[in-house]
Every structure is written in structure tokens, then in C-alpha cells.
Design a protein around this motif. Structure first.
Motif, PDB file in Angstrom:
ATOM      1  N   ASN A  93       0.844  -1.185   0.000  1.00 10.90           N
ATOM      2  CA  ASN A  93       0.000   0.000   0.000  1.00 10.90           C
ATOM      3  C   ASN A  93       0.881   1.236   0.000  1.00 10.90           C
ATOM      4  OD1 ASN A  93      -2.483  -1.235  -0.025  1.00 10.90           O
ATOM      5  ND2 ASN A  93      -2.663  -1.290   2.188  1.00 10.90           N
ATOM      6  N   GLN A  94       0.704   2.069  -1.005  1.00 10.43           N
ATOM      7  CA  GLN A  94       1.394   3.345  -1.063  1.00 10.43           C
ATOM      8  C   GLN A  94       0.463   4.399  -0.490  1.00 10.43           C
ATOM      9  OE1 GLN A  94       4.578   4.163  -2.031  1.00 10.43           O
ATOM     10  NE2 GLN A  94       4.876   1.949  -2.068  1.00 10.43           N
ATOM     11  N   ILE A  95       1.010   5.249   0.337  1.00 12.57           N
ATOM     12  CA  ILE A  95       0.226   6.277   1.016  1.00 12.57           C
ATOM     13  C   ILE A  95       0.710   7.640   0.544  1.00 12.57           C
ATOM     14  CG2 ILE A  95      -0.331   7.295   3.250  1.00 12.57           C
ATOM     15  CD1 ILE A  95       0.102   4.509   4.457  1.00 12.57           C
ATOM     16  N   ALA A  96      -0.229   8.482   0.120  1.00 14.08           N
ATOM     17  CA  ALA A  96       0.077   9.866  -0.219  1.00 14.08           C
ATOM     18  C   ALA A  96      -0.224  10.711   1.013  1.00 14.08           C
ATOM     19  CB  ALA A  96      -0.759  10.342  -1.391  1.00 14.08           C
ATOM     20  N   VAL A  97       0.743  11.529   1.412  1.00 18.34           N
ATOM     21  CA  VAL A  97       0.601  12.411   2.567  1.00 18.34           C
ATOM     22  C   VAL A  97       0.692  13.839   2.061  1.00 18.34           C
ATOM     23  CG1 VAL A  97       1.485  13.020   4.838  1.00 18.34           C
ATOM     24  CG2 VAL A  97       1.755  10.694   3.996  1.00 18.34           C
ATOM     25  N   VAL A  98      -0.321  14.658   2.353  1.00 16.05           N
ATOM     26  CA  VAL A  98      -0.370  16.044   1.908  1.00 16.05           C
ATOM     27  C   VAL A  98      -0.457  16.937   3.138  1.00 16.05           C
ATOM     28  CG1 VAL A  98      -1.615  17.751   0.526  1.00 16.05           C
ATOM     29  CG2 VAL A  98      -1.580  15.362  -0.197  1.00 16.05           C
TER      30      VAL A  98
ATOM     31  N   SER B 122       9.178  17.756   9.656  1.00 13.01           N
ATOM     32  CA  SER B 122      10.493  17.929   9.040  1.00 13.01           C
ATOM     33  C   SER B 122      11.092  16.579   8.642  1.00 13.01           C
ATOM     34  CB  SER B 122      11.417  18.663  10.001  1.00 13.01           C
ATOM     35  OG  SER B 122      12.687  18.805   9.440  1.00 13.01           O
ATOM     36  N   LEU B 123      10.926  15.561   9.499  1.00 12.34           N
ATOM     37  CA  LEU B 123      11.418  14.224   9.165  1.00 12.34           C
ATOM     38  C   LEU B 123      10.691  13.645   7.953  1.00 12.34           C
ATOM     39  CD1 LEU B 123      11.799  12.676  12.714  1.00 12.34           C
ATOM     40  CD2 LEU B 123      13.637  13.232  11.117  1.00 12.34           C
ATOM     41  N   LEU B 124       9.432  13.986   7.809  1.00 12.35           N
ATOM     42  CA  LEU B 124       8.663  13.547   6.640  1.00 12.35           C
ATOM     43  C   LEU B 124       8.952  14.397   5.402  1.00 12.35           C
ATOM     44  CD1 LEU B 124       5.193  12.840   8.281  1.00 12.35           C
ATOM     45  CD2 LEU B 124       6.703  11.170   7.220  1.00 12.35           C
ATOM     46  N   ARG B 125       9.774  15.428   5.542  1.00 15.49           N
ATOM     47  CA  ARG B 125      10.144  16.362   4.472  1.00 15.49           C
ATOM     48  C   ARG B 125       8.959  17.203   3.999  1.00 15.49           C
ATOM     49  NH1 ARG B 125      12.461  11.425   3.107  1.00 15.49           N
ATOM     50  NH2 ARG B 125      10.825  11.087   1.602  1.00 15.49           N
ATOM     51  N   LEU B 126       8.004  17.436   4.868  1.00 13.18           N
ATOM     52  CA  LEU B 126       6.843  18.259   4.537  1.00 13.18           C
ATOM     53  C   LEU B 126       7.027  19.624   5.198  1.00 13.18           C
ATOM     54  CD1 LEU B 126       4.006  15.634   4.949  1.00 13.18           C
ATOM     55  CD2 LEU B 126       4.878  16.600   2.822  1.00 13.18           C
ATOM     56  N   ASP B 127       7.829  20.478   4.576  1.00 10.66           N
ATOM     57  CA  ASP B 127       8.174  21.755   5.181  1.00 10.66           C
ATOM     58  C   ASP B 127       7.217  22.879   4.816  1.00 10.66           C
ATOM     59  OD1 ASP B 127      10.430  20.702   6.478  1.00 10.66           O
ATOM     60  OD2 ASP B 127      11.601  20.873   4.622  1.00 10.66           O
ATOM     61  N   HIS B 128       6.386  22.696   3.800  1.00  6.19           N
ATOM     62  CA  HIS B 128       5.457  23.732   3.362  1.00  6.19           C
ATOM     63  C   HIS B 128       4.073  23.133   3.131  1.00  6.19           C
ATOM     64  CE1 HIS B 128       8.770  26.515   2.757  1.00  6.19           C
ATOM     65  NE2 HIS B 128       9.417  25.531   2.147  1.00  6.19           N
ATOM     66  N   THR B 129       3.059  23.974   3.213  1.00  2.00           N
ATOM     67  CA  THR B 129       1.711  23.501   2.928  1.00  2.00           C
ATOM     68  C   THR B 129       1.602  23.156   1.444  1.00  2.00           C
ATOM     69  OG1 THR B 129       0.924  25.748   2.585  1.00  2.00           O
ATOM     70  CG2 THR B 129       0.627  24.831   4.778  1.00  2.00           C
ATOM     71  N   ASN B 130       0.699  22.266   1.124  1.00  2.00           N
ATOM     72  CA  ASN B 130       0.433  21.774  -0.228  1.00  2.00           C
ATOM     73  C   ASN B 130       1.593  20.987  -0.815  1.00  2.00           C
ATOM     74  OD1 ASN B 130      -2.109  22.989  -0.156  1.00  2.00           O
ATOM     75  ND2 ASN B 130      -1.280  24.907  -0.934  1.00  2.00           N
ATOM     76  N   HIS B 131       2.502  20.519   0.015  1.00  2.00           N
ATOM     77  CA  HIS B 131       3.525  19.584  -0.432  1.00  2.00           C
ATOM     78  C   HIS B 131       3.043  18.177  -0.117  1.00  2.00           C
ATOM     79  CE1 HIS B 131       7.324  22.317  -0.595  1.00  2.00           C
ATOM     80  NE2 HIS B 131       6.337  22.765  -1.348  1.00  2.00           N
TER      81      HIS B 131
END
Length: 161
Positions: free
Chosen positions: A8-13, A30-39
Motif C-alpha cells: 500500500n502506497q500512502i500519499a501524505v499532503v 520535518s522528518l517527513l520532508r513536509l516543510d510547506h503547505t500543499n507539499h
């Protein structure tokens, strides 16, 4: 695990900012590399990732993504180092004939999007067309946008591409 079994691939937004967030939530994003909204990022369903998602469930939304959505994200929003578009020449150099072949490899676990050479591990998406349907501060289960949404993530990502 058999060869025909799919991971299962999960998309995280990321859907919210972290101005007044706790340090633990900011560090996990930060560990998930989600530093900005809409990434957005693509991850598999390891227990470690699921624990991270539970820590930041009020700042992100996630769900199981289909091969068609992965293919659309790769074609339109995947970038190489230097913010260059991913081309079919790049794919052929790394053993994939088309975007569909790469999407299939990601779905079966033979390739990881974040570990391909020179490819950035995230997708910079647009805000969703016609906006979010609910409040980004409420859970998806109660009519909001945050947290786990299952297969409904495909509709949101398609509106953000």
C-alpha cells in the motif's frame, strides 16, 4: 510476501502551517520532508510511518493512493534537482520506459520515489481547485480535511495537480 502482492502506497499532503504547533509535530513534519503547505510525499505503510502520521494528523491528510494518481503526480509534478521536469529520457536512463512503468514499480515496492537518483522526494502541489470542502482544523471523519481519508485522497490529489 509474494511478488503479485502490492504494497500500500500512502500519499501524505500537508494542509496546515505550524506557527503555533508543538515542537514534536514540527520535528515530525520535518522528518517527513513536509516543510510547506500543499507539499506531498509518497510513503509505504510501515508501522514507523503510521506512528509519525498519528503525531501530525492535525496538520496533514493521507490515504491509500492508486496507480493512476501516482502516474499523474509523476508526470506533472515530479522534479529533478534544479527544479527540472522529469523526462522520458531520464526514465530510460534509470530503467523505466514510461511513467506508467515507474508508477507500477512504486506500487509494487520495486522502486521508491524518494530514492531515485537526482529526483526530489516531494511533490509541490497547487491548492485544491474549488478549495477544501471542509475545515482544515477538523478531522475528515467529522467533515473536515485533516487526518486519514482512505481512497478519498485520490480525489484531493487530482484536484491539487
Amino acid at each position: 510476501m509474494t511478488q503479485t502482492e502490492q504494497i500500500n502506497q500512502i500519499a501524505v499532503v500537508r494542509i496546515r502551517g505550524t506557527v503555533s504547533a508543538q515542537r514534536e509535530a514540527r520535528d515530525t513534519l520535518s522528518l517527513l520532508r513536509l516543510d510547506h503547505t500543499n507539499h506531498a510525499i509518497l510513503i509505504d505503510d510501515r508501522p514507523a510511518y503510521k506512528g509519525m502520521l498519528q503525531k501530525v494528523n492535525s496538520y496533514v491528510t493521507w490515504g491509500e493512493v492508486t496507480k493512476e494518481t501516482i502516474m499523474a503526480m509523476l508526470e506533472k509534478r515530479a522534479r529533478l534537482a534544479g527544479n527540472k521536469k522529469v523526462t522520458t529520457e531520464y526514465l530510460e536512463q534509470h530503467g523505466f520506459k514510461t511513467f506508467e512503468a515507474l508508477a507500477e514499480a512504486i506500487m509494487t515496492g520495486k522502486a521508491e520515489h524518494g530514492k531515485l537518483p537526482f529526483m526530489t522526494p516531494l511533490f509541490k502541489l497547487h491548492p485544491p481547485s474549488k478549495g477544501f470542502k471542509g475545515n482544515v482544523k477538523k478531522s475528515f471523519k467529522v467533515g473536515g480535511e485533516a487526518g486519514y481519508r482512505g481512497e478519498a485522497i485520490n480525489d484531493l490529489v487530482k484536484r491539487m495537480i
